[in-house]
Design an enzyme around this catalytic site. Structure first.
Site, mmCIF file in Angstrom:
data_model
loop_
_atom_site.group_PDB
_atom_site.id
_atom_site.type_symbol
_atom_site.label_atom_id
_atom_site.label_comp_id
_atom_site.label_asym_id
_atom_site.label_seq_id
_atom_site.Cartn_x
_atom_site.Cartn_y
_atom_site.Cartn_z
ATOM 1 C CG HIS A 1 -3.553 5.711 1.022
ATOM 2 N ND1 HIS A 1 -3.203 5.479 2.337
ATOM 3 C CD2 HIS A 1 -4.204 4.593 0.596
ATOM 4 C CE1 HIS A 1 -3.631 4.276 2.702
ATOM 5 N NE2 HIS A 1 -4.235 3.718 1.669
ATOM 6 C CG ASP B 1 -1.537 1.109 -1.198
ATOM 7 O OD1 ASP B 1 -0.383 0.983 -1.645
ATOM 8 O OD2 ASP B 1 -2.073 0.296 -0.416
#
Length: 279
Positions: free
Chosen positions: A244, A99
């Site tokens: 991430h 992300d």
């Protein structure tokens, strides 16, 4: 005179193509079509032919170069009341998701590791990051990764008005389409904060909501060893792993991927990307 002859010849070719039809053209252009004696034998009646056993290398994906963005048939997207948390269990499959990027400091290193092991992943990108790093979206397309929508500026959607949520989603889908080559078919709400408007607007834009099963909590920067342990302990068929590639110091996330990815593969897991099921 020559121009008239060329136009006449072109019209004749077009008329012939219309007569043959698509099937006829395909047969005419197929290799060896002129060899009438070489006809394929029909399959024997009864049970389908046995599939050959997979070689170990086939648990991984084929080389990634030139995949391009995934192409699927359009269809209607249902409005869900909760996000999908995992993928259907089809053997020992795991989905890796990243992300907040793309980030030029960390995303290329993650892509390098994925390419080394010939696996694909999902990247839920923020529009403002994607706009500044279009080359990374192009690389994701070339290497067969799936790009999802993670809004433009990573806001808390539950605090926004409906028109603002639409703008956050739409602007991101536009920039993804421009640089990735296809509009995103998956959406993930920042902070995992969903509301009715997010589900409805995502469906209107043709996107399915995907959350995660296993959170590495790498955004807390717990260290490489901790991230690796969380992934290896939590791996199970159908699990969607959240990591991430932007939003802070993601060097430990990069190093952790280099450690747990080969371990997952050696343990018999198939790292894959989900397929949309249109209705």
């Amino acid at each position: 005179m020559q121009k008239d002859q060329l136009l006449t010849r072109r019209r004749a070719l077009l008329a012939g193509a219309a007569t043959l039809g698509a099937a006829g053209i395909a047969a005419a252009l197929a290799p060896g079509a002129g060899n009438r004696g070489a006809t394929a034998s029909p399959p024997a009646a009864g049970a389908p032919p046995a599939r050959r056993p997979l070689r170990p290398s086939e648990y991984r994906l084929r080389p990634l170069t030139g995949y391009g963005p995934p192409r699927t048939a359009p269809g209607r997207t249902l409005v869900r009341e909760e996000p999908l948390l995992k993928v259907p269990e089809n053997g020992r499959t795991v989905v890796l998701t990243f992300d907040d990027g793309p980030d030029p400091r960390y995303t290329p290193r993650i892509l390098d590791t994925l390419a080394r092991y010939e696996v694909r992943a999902m990247f839920f990108v923020c529009g403002e990051m994607a706009e500044y790093n279009p080359d990374l979206l192009a690389r994701m397309a070339d290497e067969g990764h799936v790009v999802g929508n993670h809004t433009w500026s990573h806001p808390l959607l539950t605090k926004l008005r409906r028109r603002t949520i639409r703008s956050e989603m739409e602007r991101t889908s536009d920039v993804v389409e421009k640089h990735y080559g296809a509009r995103p078919e998956w959406f993930r709400a920042p902070y995992g904060a969903w509301n009715r408007a997010a589900f409805e607007l995502g469906a209107e834009l043709g996107m399915e909501p995907l959350a995660w099963t296993l959170d590495t909590l790498d955004w807390t920067e717990p260290g490489t060893r901790t991230i690796v342990g969380r992934v290896e302990d939590g791996a199970a068929p159908g699990v969607v792993v959240l990591s991430h590639d932007a939003g802070g110091d993601r060097s430990h996330s990069v190093k952790a991927l280099r450690s747990y990815l080969p371990h997952l593969l050696d343990s018999g897991y198939h790292v894959t990307v989900p397929r949309r099921e249109y209705v």
